[in-house]
Design a protein around this motif. Sequence first.
Motif, PDB file in Angstrom:
ATOM      1  N   GLY A  34     -16.264 -14.289 -20.444  1.00  0.00           N
ATOM      2  CA  GLY A  34     -15.010 -14.896 -20.242  1.00  0.00           C
ATOM      3  C   GLY A  34     -14.081 -14.380 -21.317  1.00  0.00           C
ATOM      4  N   ALA A  35     -12.832 -14.531 -20.866  1.00  0.00           N
ATOM      5  CA  ALA A  35     -11.452 -14.005 -21.577  1.00  0.00           C
ATOM      6  C   ALA A  35     -10.810 -15.063 -22.302  1.00  0.00           C
ATOM      7  N   PHE A  36     -10.325 -14.894 -23.487  1.00  0.00           N
ATOM      8  CA  PHE A  36      -9.645 -15.948 -24.296  1.00  0.00           C
ATOM      9  C   PHE A  36      -8.346 -15.490 -24.689  1.00  0.00           C
ATOM     10  N   LEU A  37      -7.270 -15.935 -24.264  1.00  0.00           N
ATOM     11  CA  LEU A  37      -5.992 -15.522 -24.772  1.00  0.00           C
ATOM     12  C   LEU A  37      -5.044 -16.526 -25.360  1.00  0.00           C
ATOM     13  N   ASN A  38      -4.252 -16.041 -26.313  1.00  0.00           N
ATOM     14  CA  ASN A  38      -3.312 -17.355 -26.809  1.00  0.00           C
ATOM     15  C   ASN A  38      -1.810 -16.621 -26.785  1.00  0.00           C
ATOM     16  N   GLY A  39      -0.822 -17.515 -26.421  1.00  0.00           N
ATOM     17  CA  GLY A  39       0.367 -17.149 -26.631  1.00  0.00           C
ATOM     18  C   GLY A  39       1.264 -17.301 -25.300  1.00  0.00           C
ATOM     19  N   TRP A  40       0.758 -17.799 -24.295  1.00  0.00           N
ATOM     20  CA  TRP A  40       1.493 -17.720 -22.815  1.00  0.00           C
ATOM     21  C   TRP A  40       2.762 -18.763 -23.103  1.00  0.00           C
ATOM     22  N   ASP A  41       4.035 -18.040 -22.870  1.00  0.00           N
ATOM     23  CA  ASP A  41       5.223 -18.766 -22.867  1.00  0.00           C
ATOM     24  C   ASP A  41       6.084 -18.149 -22.035  1.00  0.00           C
ATOM     25  N   PRO A  42       6.249 -18.837 -20.668  1.00  0.00           N
ATOM     26  CA  PRO A  42       7.025 -18.491 -19.721  1.00  0.00           C
ATOM     27  C   PRO A  42       8.682 -18.664 -20.051  1.00  0.00           C
ATOM     28  N   ARG A  77     -12.473 -13.791 -30.893  1.00  0.00           N
ATOM     29  CA  ARG A  77     -12.574 -13.087 -29.586  1.00  0.00           C
ATOM     30  C   ARG A  77     -10.991 -13.232 -28.834  1.00  0.00           C
ATOM     31  N   ILE A  78     -10.030 -13.931 -29.448  1.00  0.00           N
ATOM     32  CA  ILE A  78      -8.826 -14.335 -28.979  1.00  0.00           C
ATOM     33  C   ILE A  78      -7.888 -13.088 -28.902  1.00  0.00           C
ATOM     34  N   VAL A  79      -7.169 -12.842 -27.719  1.00  0.00           N
ATOM     35  CA  VAL A  79      -6.342 -11.706 -27.561  1.00  0.00           C
ATOM     36  C   VAL A  79      -4.876 -12.459 -27.544  1.00  0.00           C
ATOM     37  N   ASP A  80      -4.014 -11.791 -28.468  1.00  0.00           N
ATOM     38  CA  ASP A  80      -2.647 -12.302 -28.654  1.00  0.00           C
ATOM     39  C   ASP A  80      -1.876 -11.808 -27.797  1.00  0.00           C
ATOM     40  N   PRO A 129     -15.217 -17.069 -16.892  1.00  0.00           N
ATOM     41  CA  PRO A 129     -14.403 -18.163 -17.674  1.00  0.00           C
ATOM     42  C   PRO A 129     -13.041 -17.578 -18.203  1.00  0.00           C
ATOM     43  N   LEU A 130     -12.008 -18.204 -18.118  1.00  0.00           N
ATOM     44  CA  LEU A 130     -10.644 -17.824 -18.602  1.00  0.00           C
ATOM     45  C   LEU A 130     -10.013 -18.841 -19.172  1.00  0.00           C
ATOM     46  N   VAL A 131      -9.629 -18.612 -20.505  1.00  0.00           N
ATOM     47  CA  VAL A 131      -8.902 -19.737 -21.053  1.00  0.00           C
ATOM     48  C   VAL A 131      -7.759 -18.860 -21.816  1.00  0.00           C
ATOM     49  N   ILE A 132      -6.524 -19.616 -21.363  1.00  0.00           N
ATOM     50  CA  ILE A 132      -5.169 -18.967 -21.767  1.00  0.00           C
ATOM     51  C   ILE A 132      -4.598 -20.258 -22.343  1.00  0.00           C
ATOM     52  N   VAL A 133      -4.113 -20.292 -23.814  1.00  0.00           N
ATOM     53  CA  VAL A 133      -3.531 -21.224 -24.479  1.00  0.00           C
ATOM     54  C   VAL A 133      -2.189 -21.036 -24.788  1.00  0.00           C
TER      55      VAL A 133
END
Length: 143
Positions: free
Chosen positions: A104-112, A74-77, A134-138
């Motif tokens: 819930g939303a699951f995302l990966n790659g947050w990089d400010p 379910r992960i969004v890149d 739910p919201l998960v941002i890795v």
Amino acid sequence: LVLYGTILTVDPSQPTAEAIAVSGGRIAAVGSRSEAAAWVGPDTDVREVDGCVMPGFVEAHGHPLMEAVALSGRIVDIRPVTLASADEVLGAVDAEVARRGADGAFLNGWDPLLQHGLPEPTLSWLDTVAPDTPLVIVHNSGH
């Protein structure tokens, strides 16, 4: 230490128990309340658990949340190699929150550092983006 409540044992022959007794840093008894009561002495810390007690483990360095999300399918890149701009990332977050709703939303790659202009992911900001779901941002680093 004696804990009374729901004890998850991870033992197929007895998946749950009513109590657990710990003595000298080791589990001494798992079973009924009366079995654990036999371990209670004048210096025993006795607690009623509102919830459950489950086995734990020591892991020196890992990313169990990331593994769970990655394996979920379910992960969004949103990594910088996929979405270069902050606007694209924020659009992807908003779209996934809207699409998934209560699931819930699951995302990966947050990089400010590489996607300039991303907001600080504070609780206030997260609650604005997904107030009721739910919201998960890795982070891109896996943390």
